[in-house]
Design a protein around this motif. Structure first.
Motif, mmCIF file in Angstrom:
data_model
loop_
_atom_site.group_PDB
_atom_site.id
_atom_site.type_symbol
_atom_site.label_atom_id
_atom_site.label_comp_id
_atom_site.label_asym_id
_atom_site.label_seq_id
_atom_site.Cartn_x
_atom_site.Cartn_y
_atom_site.Cartn_z
ATOM 1 N N THR A 14 0.834 -1.199 0.000
ATOM 2 C CA THR A 14 0.000 0.000 0.000
ATOM 3 C C THR A 14 0.866 1.246 0.000
ATOM 4 O O THR A 14 1.985 1.214 0.511
ATOM 5 C CB THR A 14 -0.931 0.012 1.238
ATOM 6 O OG1 THR A 14 -1.669 1.237 1.246
ATOM 7 C CG2 THR A 14 -0.164 -0.110 2.538
ATOM 8 N N SER B 59 -0.636 4.058 1.180
ATOM 9 C CA SER B 59 -1.341 4.914 2.133
ATOM 10 C C SER B 59 -0.701 4.933 3.519
ATOM 11 O O SER B 59 -1.033 5.767 4.348
ATOM 12 C CB SER B 59 -2.795 4.473 2.272
ATOM 13 O OG SER B 59 -3.440 4.505 1.028
ATOM 14 N N GLY C 232 -3.848 -2.162 0.303
ATOM 15 C CA GLY C 232 -3.714 -2.325 -1.141
ATOM 16 C C GLY C 232 -4.922 -2.951 -1.809
ATOM 17 O O GLY C 232 -4.811 -3.463 -2.920
ATOM 18 N N SER D 215 -7.612 4.411 -0.126
ATOM 19 C CA SER D 215 -7.533 5.067 -1.429
ATOM 20 C C SER D 215 -8.621 4.659 -2.403
ATOM 21 O O SER D 215 -9.116 5.508 -3.150
ATOM 22 C CB SER D 215 -6.141 4.894 -2.037
ATOM 23 O OG SER D 215 -5.655 3.612 -1.852
HETATM 24 N N1 3NM Z 1 -3.144 -0.110 7.855
HETATM 25 P P1 3NM Z 1 -5.178 1.542 1.198
HETATM 26 S S1 3NM Z 1 -2.513 -0.857 5.538
HETATM 27 C C1 3NM Z 1 -4.134 2.134 7.555
HETATM 28 O O1 3NM Z 1 -1.668 -3.228 7.126
HETATM 29 C C2 3NM Z 1 -3.523 0.907 7.038
HETATM 30 O O2 3NM Z 1 -2.050 -2.307 9.045
HETATM 31 C C3 3NM Z 1 -2.584 -1.102 7.190
HETATM 32 O O3 3NM Z 1 -4.871 1.986 2.696
HETATM 33 C C4 3NM Z 1 -2.060 -2.300 7.827
HETATM 34 O O4 3NM Z 1 -6.547 0.991 1.194
HETATM 35 C C5 3NM Z 1 -3.254 0.642 5.709
HETATM 36 O O5 3NM Z 1 -5.122 2.853 0.444
HETATM 37 C C6 3NM Z 1 -3.543 1.544 4.568
HETATM 38 O O6 3NM Z 1 -4.120 0.593 0.781
HETATM 39 C C7 3NM Z 1 -4.683 1.065 3.725
#
Ligand code: 3NM
Length: 224
Positions: free
Chosen positions: A153, A155, A184, A205
């Motif tokens: 990811t 994010s 992701g 995202s």
């Molecule tokens: N925690 P997206 S991955 C906040 O693995 C968060 O603990 C994660 O964002 C973990 O949907 C993540 O854009 C981000 O990939 C998720």
């Protein structure tokens, strides 16, 4: 008495939420990176709720406690209007103060056992990276675990390997608690995810970096 009734109904909702869902739930996560001001926060959250988001997490880093609480109250009133679950990231005090349904903590936050002791009736989610952490979270009184990252990811900066569907499935098979898949995930990657046994998919995202969060949430729901 009113407050006892409120506690009881929150508790029932905590249990009911997970046990009776036929499909994995859609769990949207938003914070200042996706919505820096009140208007964008309220607009995006409303759109995601309109699109069918079942659970909303407010995830804030590096803002003041006062600002976090202010934003939490805005999101609380919207999620209440739509009858949806609100989870606050990291901070049990803010979760309780804004009247959220629950709190989500990581391995470096207040230990799950302490959160459970402080707030017996709140929904408690814990981030786990492997089966051992999942077992520990279950024993500490968590209501669900967030397992990730399933895929790489952008994010969140993480230096742990991705679980993939196989690692996710192994965590699902290790514990009784519902597992929320995170990291992701997008419209394509959630196809077939229910086969891993996870009960919800969490995304930043794929919902909130889209121009139209309502449309995005709606089509994600279709793909679940
Ligand atoms: N925690 P997206 S991955 C906040 O693995 C968060 O603990 C994660 O964002 C973990 O949907 C993540 O854009 C981000 O990939 C998720």
């Amino acid at each position: 008495n009113k407050s006892v009734e409120k506690e009881k109904s929150l508790f029932r909702r905590r249990v009911r939420l997970w046990k009776h869902a036929e499909k994995p739930l859609l769990y949207g996560i938003i914070g200042s990176s996706q919505a820096p001001d009140d208007i964008s926060l309220c607009t995006k959250v409303r759109e995601a709720l309109e699109g069918g988001c079942d659970i909303l997490q407010l995830r804030e880093k590096n803002i003041s406690t006062g600002e976090f609480l202010h934003r939490a109250r805005l999101v609380r009133s919207l999620t209440a209007e739509y009858g949806k679950i609100l989870i606050i990231n990291d901070r049990v005090d803010i979760a309780m103060a804004c009247g959220a349904d629950g709190v989500h903590v990581g391995q470096e936050d207040m230990p799950a056992r302490e959160v459970r002791r402080i707030w017996p009736q709140g929904i408690l989610g814990v981030t786990v990276r492997n089966k051992e952490q999942a077992k520990a979270a279950e024993q500490a009184g968590a209501d669900y675990v967030g397992a990730g990252p399933v895929f790489p990811t952008t994010s969140k900066s993480l230096d742990v390997p991705s679980l993939g569907f196989l690692g996710l499935q192994q965590i699902c098979q290790t514990i009784e608690l519902p597992v929320v898949a995170i990291g992701g995930l997008d419209a394509k990657r959630i196809q077939g995810i229910s086969q891993t046994g996870c009960r919800a998919v969490a995304m930043i995202s794929a919902i909130f970096n889209e121009d139209d969060p309502k449309k995005a949430a709606h089509s994600l729901k279709q793909n679940l």
